[in-house]
Write a protein that holds these residues in place. Sequence first.
Motif, PDB file in Angstrom:
ATOM      1  N   GLU A   8      12.826   4.356  -4.815  1.00  0.00           N
ATOM      2  CA  GLU A   8      13.410   4.466  -3.488  1.00  0.00           C
ATOM      3  C   GLU A   8      12.286   4.328  -2.471  1.00  0.00           C
ATOM      4  OE1 GLU A   8      15.773   8.053  -1.514  1.00  0.00           O
ATOM      5  OE2 GLU A   8      16.345   7.739  -3.611  1.00  0.00           O
ATOM      6  N   PHE A   9      12.606   3.730  -1.327  1.00  0.00           N
ATOM      7  CA  PHE A   9      11.566   3.501  -0.327  1.00  0.00           C
ATOM      8  C   PHE A   9      12.180   3.583   1.060  1.00  0.00           C
ATOM      9  CE2 PHE A   9       8.953   0.793   2.390  1.00  0.00           C
ATOM     10  CZ  PHE A   9       7.719   1.378   2.173  1.00  0.00           C
ATOM     11  N   GLU A  10      11.481   4.248   1.986  1.00  0.00           N
ATOM     12  CA  GLU A  10      12.006   4.413   3.336  1.00  0.00           C
ATOM     13  C   GLU A  10      10.861   4.380   4.347  1.00  0.00           C
ATOM     14  OE1 GLU A  10      13.636   8.343   5.767  1.00  0.00           O
ATOM     15  OE2 GLU A  10      13.376   8.444   3.607  1.00  0.00           O
ATOM     16  N   HIS A  45       4.164   5.683   9.108  1.00  0.00           N
ATOM     17  CA  HIS A  45       4.604   6.624   8.073  1.00  0.00           C
ATOM     18  C   HIS A  45       5.751   6.041   7.249  1.00  0.00           C
ATOM     19  CE1 HIS A  45       2.849   9.113  11.314  1.00  0.00           C
ATOM     20  NE2 HIS A  45       2.356   9.805  10.302  1.00  0.00           N
ATOM     21  N   TRP A  46       5.650   6.219   5.935  1.00  0.00           N
ATOM     22  CA  TRP A  46       6.741   5.846   5.050  1.00  0.00           C
ATOM     23  C   TRP A  46       6.706   6.717   3.816  1.00  0.00           C
ATOM     24  CZ3 TRP A  46       2.869   2.710   6.755  1.00  0.00           C
ATOM     25  CH2 TRP A  46       1.930   2.262   5.837  1.00  0.00           C
ATOM     26  N   ARG A  47       7.799   6.700   3.056  1.00  0.00           N
ATOM     27  CA  ARG A  47       7.945   7.575   1.892  1.00  0.00           C
ATOM     28  C   ARG A  47       8.506   6.771   0.730  1.00  0.00           C
ATOM     29  NH1 ARG A  47      10.900  12.927   3.050  1.00  0.00           N
ATOM     30  NH2 ARG A  47       8.760  13.567   3.380  1.00  0.00           N
ATOM     31  N   ALA A  48       7.981   7.067  -0.459  1.00  0.00           N
ATOM     32  CA  ALA A  48       8.477   6.414  -1.674  1.00  0.00           C
ATOM     33  C   ALA A  48       8.766   7.469  -2.733  1.00  0.00           C
ATOM     34  CB  ALA A  48       7.444   5.417  -2.197  1.00  0.00           C
ATOM     35  N   LYS A  49       9.852   7.257  -3.474  1.00  0.00           N
ATOM     36  CA  LYS A  49      10.126   8.060  -4.667  1.00  0.00           C
ATOM     37  C   LYS A  49       9.759   7.170  -5.838  1.00  0.00           C
ATOM     38  CE  LYS A  49      13.277  11.117  -2.537  1.00  0.00           C
ATOM     39  NZ  LYS A  49      14.307  12.064  -2.641  1.00  0.00           N
ATOM     40  N   ILE A  99       6.074  10.421  -2.614  1.00  0.00           N
ATOM     41  CA  ILE A  99       4.778  10.137  -2.000  1.00  0.00           C
ATOM     42  C   ILE A  99       4.983   9.806  -0.523  1.00  0.00           C
ATOM     43  CG2 ILE A  99       2.693   8.711  -2.078  1.00  0.00           C
ATOM     44  CD1 ILE A  99       3.362   8.119  -5.025  1.00  0.00           C
ATOM     45  N   ASP A 100       4.277  10.544   0.337  1.00  0.00           N
ATOM     46  CA  ASP A 100       4.284  10.279   1.769  1.00  0.00           C
ATOM     47  C   ASP A 100       3.024   9.503   2.125  1.00  0.00           C
ATOM     48  OD1 ASP A 100       6.700  11.578   2.668  1.00  0.00           O
ATOM     49  OD2 ASP A 100       5.735  13.473   2.148  1.00  0.00           O
ATOM     50  N   PHE A 101       3.217   8.346   2.760  1.00  0.00           N
ATOM     51  CA  PHE A 101       2.112   7.473   3.154  1.00  0.00           C
ATOM     52  C   PHE A 101       1.892   7.576   4.651  1.00  0.00           C
ATOM     53  CE2 PHE A 101       3.879   5.608  -0.668  1.00  0.00           C
ATOM     54  CZ  PHE A 101       2.775   5.213  -1.389  1.00  0.00           C
ATOM     55  N   GLU A 102       0.623   7.544   5.054  1.00  0.00           N
ATOM     56  CA  GLU A 102       0.291   7.525   6.465  1.00  0.00           C
ATOM     57  C   GLU A 102      -0.841   6.527   6.690  1.00  0.00           C
ATOM     58  OE1 GLU A 102      -1.299  10.390  10.094  1.00  0.00           O
ATOM     59  OE2 GLU A 102      -1.357  11.138   8.042  1.00  0.00           O
ATOM     60  N   ALA A 104      -7.958  -1.850   7.046  1.00  0.00           N
ATOM     61  CA  ALA A 104      -6.937  -0.808   7.172  1.00  0.00           C
ATOM     62  C   ALA A 104      -7.243   0.294   6.161  1.00  0.00           C
ATOM     63  CB  ALA A 104      -5.536  -1.356   6.924  1.00  0.00           C
ATOM     64  N   SER A 105      -6.855   1.513   6.509  1.00  0.00           N
ATOM     65  CA  SER A 105      -6.965   2.627   5.564  1.00  0.00           C
ATOM     66  C   SER A 105      -5.664   3.411   5.601  1.00  0.00           C
ATOM     67  CB  SER A 105      -8.164   3.520   5.876  1.00  0.00           C
ATOM     68  OG  SER A 105      -8.008   4.144   7.121  1.00  0.00           O
ATOM     69  N   LEU A 106      -5.400   4.089   4.484  1.00  0.00           N
ATOM     70  CA  LEU A 106      -4.123   4.718   4.248  1.00  0.00           C
ATOM     71  C   LEU A 106      -4.333   5.993   3.452  1.00  0.00           C
ATOM     72  CD1 LEU A 106      -0.940   4.006   4.122  1.00  0.00           C
ATOM     73  CD2 LEU A 106      -1.475   3.088   1.876  1.00  0.00           C
ATOM     74  N   ASN A 107      -3.536   7.011   3.757  1.00  0.00           N
ATOM     75  CA  ASN A 107      -3.550   8.227   2.958  1.00  0.00           C
ATOM     76  C   ASN A 107      -2.181   8.376   2.320  1.00  0.00           C
ATOM     77  OD1 ASN A 107      -2.978  11.500   2.982  1.00  0.00           O
ATOM     78  ND2 ASN A 107      -4.988  10.901   2.263  1.00  0.00           N
TER      79      ASN A 107
END
Length: 150
Positions: free
Chosen positions: A33-35, A41-45, A59-62, A72-75
């Motif tokens: 799942e992805f939103e 900000h986005w979230r994946a199951k 997982i919450d991405f920022e 680019a960098s991402l957490n």
Amino acid sequence: MSGTKELDAPREIVWDVINDPEQMASLMPGVEEFEVQDDKHWRAKVKVPLGLGGLKMTIDFEKLEERPLEFASLNAKGKGVGALMNMTTSFTLSEDGDKTSMDWSADVKIAGPVGSMGQRVLQPIVNQQVGGVLDALEAKVAEKKAAAQG
């Protein structure tokens, strides 16, 4: 972990793929799942393959920083039964003619019972996952390049 991936496409095409959360989600194994919440900000199951069965994780991405077409960098912070994950990734793109060189790094920390399995057990799994994402990225970039050439 870090490395360099050579991609046979102009930097703009590579940037369009890696800077689009939905395209990147399609490259990650186990995304169920992805939103997208907003442009940072986005979230994946995800179901992470770990030996027998898999670890389900949200997982919450920022997006931390970006300089279009260059860096680019991402957490990513993940929670699952028996595991907490914190990952910071970054990439730098440089162009050489019609090709792009992507220097990337990923700092992955896993805590909880799964994390206690130790680096010796987890490292090959992480390496396999990263290799799979990089191969999928190369295929997606080639597909976008072919579409652009029409």
